[in-house]
Every structure is written in C-alpha cells, then in structure tokens.
Scaffold this active site. Sequence first.
Site, PDB file in Angstrom:
ATOM      1  N   HIS A  43      47.379  -7.486 -30.904  1.00 53.55           N
ATOM      2  CA  HIS A  43      47.024  -6.360 -30.044  1.00 53.55           C
ATOM      3  C   HIS A  43      47.693  -6.560 -28.690  1.00 53.55           C
ATOM      4  O   HIS A  43      47.083  -7.095 -27.765  1.00 53.55           O
ATOM      5  CB  HIS A  43      45.504  -6.273 -29.889  1.00 53.55           C
ATOM      6  CG  HIS A  43      45.038  -5.052 -29.157  1.00 53.55           C
ATOM      7  ND1 HIS A  43      43.823  -4.443 -29.408  1.00 53.55           N
ATOM      8  CD2 HIS A  43      45.603  -4.301 -28.171  1.00 53.55           C
ATOM      9  CE1 HIS A  43      43.670  -3.404 -28.616  1.00 53.55           C
ATOM     10  NE2 HIS A  43      44.739  -3.297 -27.847  1.00 53.55           N
ATOM     11  N   GLU A  70      47.779  -3.342 -33.350  1.00 48.93           N
ATOM     12  CA  GLU A  70      46.833  -2.385 -32.791  1.00 48.93           C
ATOM     13  C   GLU A  70      47.053  -2.255 -31.298  1.00 48.93           C
ATOM     14  O   GLU A  70      47.544  -3.172 -30.643  1.00 48.93           O
ATOM     15  CB  GLU A  70      45.389  -2.797 -33.108  1.00 48.93           C
ATOM     16  CG  GLU A  70      44.978  -4.148 -32.577  1.00 48.93           C
ATOM     17  CD  GLU A  70      43.547  -4.510 -32.966  1.00 48.93           C
ATOM     18  OE1 GLU A  70      43.098  -4.093 -34.062  1.00 48.93           O
ATOM     19  OE2 GLU A  70      42.884  -5.201 -32.183  1.00 48.93           O
ATOM     20  N   HIS A 191      35.438  -6.075 -34.848  1.00 48.00           N
ATOM     21  CA  HIS A 191      34.886  -6.354 -33.525  1.00 48.00           C
ATOM     22  C   HIS A 191      33.532  -7.052 -33.669  1.00 48.00           C
ATOM     23  O   HIS A 191      32.557  -6.459 -34.114  1.00 48.00           O
ATOM     24  CB  HIS A 191      34.725  -5.108 -32.647  1.00 48.00           C
ATOM     25  CG  HIS A 191      34.798  -5.436 -31.178  1.00 48.00           C
ATOM     26  ND1 HIS A 191      35.966  -5.388 -30.463  1.00 48.00           N
ATOM     27  CD2 HIS A 191      33.857  -5.870 -30.315  1.00 48.00           C
ATOM     28  CE1 HIS A 191      35.749  -5.747 -29.209  1.00 48.00           C
ATOM     29  NE2 HIS A 191      34.464  -6.056 -29.097  1.00 48.00           N
TER      30      HIS A 191
END
Length: 238
Positions: A43, A70, A191
């Site tokens: 990310h 991401e 998450h």
Amino acid sequence: MTKLSVNINKFATLRNSRGGNNPDVVKAAIDAQLFGADGVTVHPRPDERHIRYQDARDIKQIITTEFNIEGNCREQKFIDLVLEVKPHQVTLVPDADGQLTSDHGWDTITNADYLRDMIKTFQSAGIRVSIFVDPVIEMVEGAAKTGTDRIELYTEGFAREYLIDKEKAIAPYKAAAIRANELGLGINAGHDLDLKNLAFFAKNVPGLLEVSIGHALIADALYLGYENTIQLYKRQLV
C-alpha cells in the site's frame, strides 16, 4: 479455501526508520511466497513513509503468486504506478492525504460515477479491481453498480466488537457477504484481522475469497517467526 495475501508494509516501515535496505522488502515478498502465502499486498502512500513506489516495481519482477497494490486512486501518481506495474489486483481505498491508516470504506453511491470511471481504467489494462467498503447493504449494492470485480470488507469494526460479542460483530459482515454473492461480487476482507478472530470471520462470511493481513501478522512474526506465522494464519482459513 480463502487465500492469504500478506501485506508487507511494516517491513518497509522498519527499513525506512533506519535507512539502508535492512530489512529487504523484496526479500520479504519472496519469503512470504516461499513460506506459503497466496499473495503479497503493498500500500504505497504519497509520502512513501513505508512502501516506496520503486518497491512495487521491484516486487513485480519476482512475484510468483498474486500481487495486490492498494491505495488512493485520487492520486495520479498511484494510478500511473498501477498502470505501469500491472498487478493482478488493485484495491481502491478512499484514504485522505496524510491518513495514518485506512479507516473507512467508499460511499459507493455518492462516488458512483467516479468509481465507475476508475474501475474501467484499471480493468481496461487487464487488472482485477476490488474496492474498500463498509459492511452496509446499500454500499454493497452501490459497489455492484460500479462494475467492480470485488469488494474488500473493512473489518476494523468486526475486530473491535468481536471482543465484546462475536455474534453481533459478525452479523453485518455476513449479511453484506450474502448480498455480495447474490450480486456476483467477489469478496475480500482486511484490517485488524488476527489469529484470535480470523477463523471465526472466515467460517461465517460466505464466499470469502481473500484476506489481506499485515500489521497483526508481522507483529506476531516478531515472536513466532515469519514462516511459522504465515502457516498459522493459513490454518485459520481452512
């Protein structure tokens, strides 16, 4: 079986805190695959405080499993990177500038036209698209209308409530997954999933294709070892 993608951002955070190339982020990606991960996630953020844009380019050269990038598609630099690297999957996250970590999903109704255009841009390059969403039926239905291939259910709420009432915690995710399956959407999640809550989540979310886990997995690896930890997480998904 649900696939495990290991987010290696924390390796980059540690590397950047000291300078140099220790730990080696590319080796972390190679070893994740060697130790049984089904994919690698990165990310990159504009300030490159952990994963650098060059890391994504370097990892693409060695990837043998699935590569997932991401990030915030409102950043032109991010769009350009994804179209250059062409990972197997791009996960679109509605981060704000300077945000510490992702903390909410897209409003797929308000942002429908924007998401539709972004998704088409990446799909035209042969990249599968997943978008970050909260476990809200209306948001899942809105996601289906954007043309996305998958959604990634944002699981911080589940992880927090799991410690209080796991059945209550899982209920909106189960409902969102059922609706996503009805609409033909693939389902990812991520998450704050960890060794305590992952097995329960995976068993109760129908059609779960992939989880992306970084912080908890790397924290566990400090005590348990990287290879052993990846295998422990894989066992939660059987």
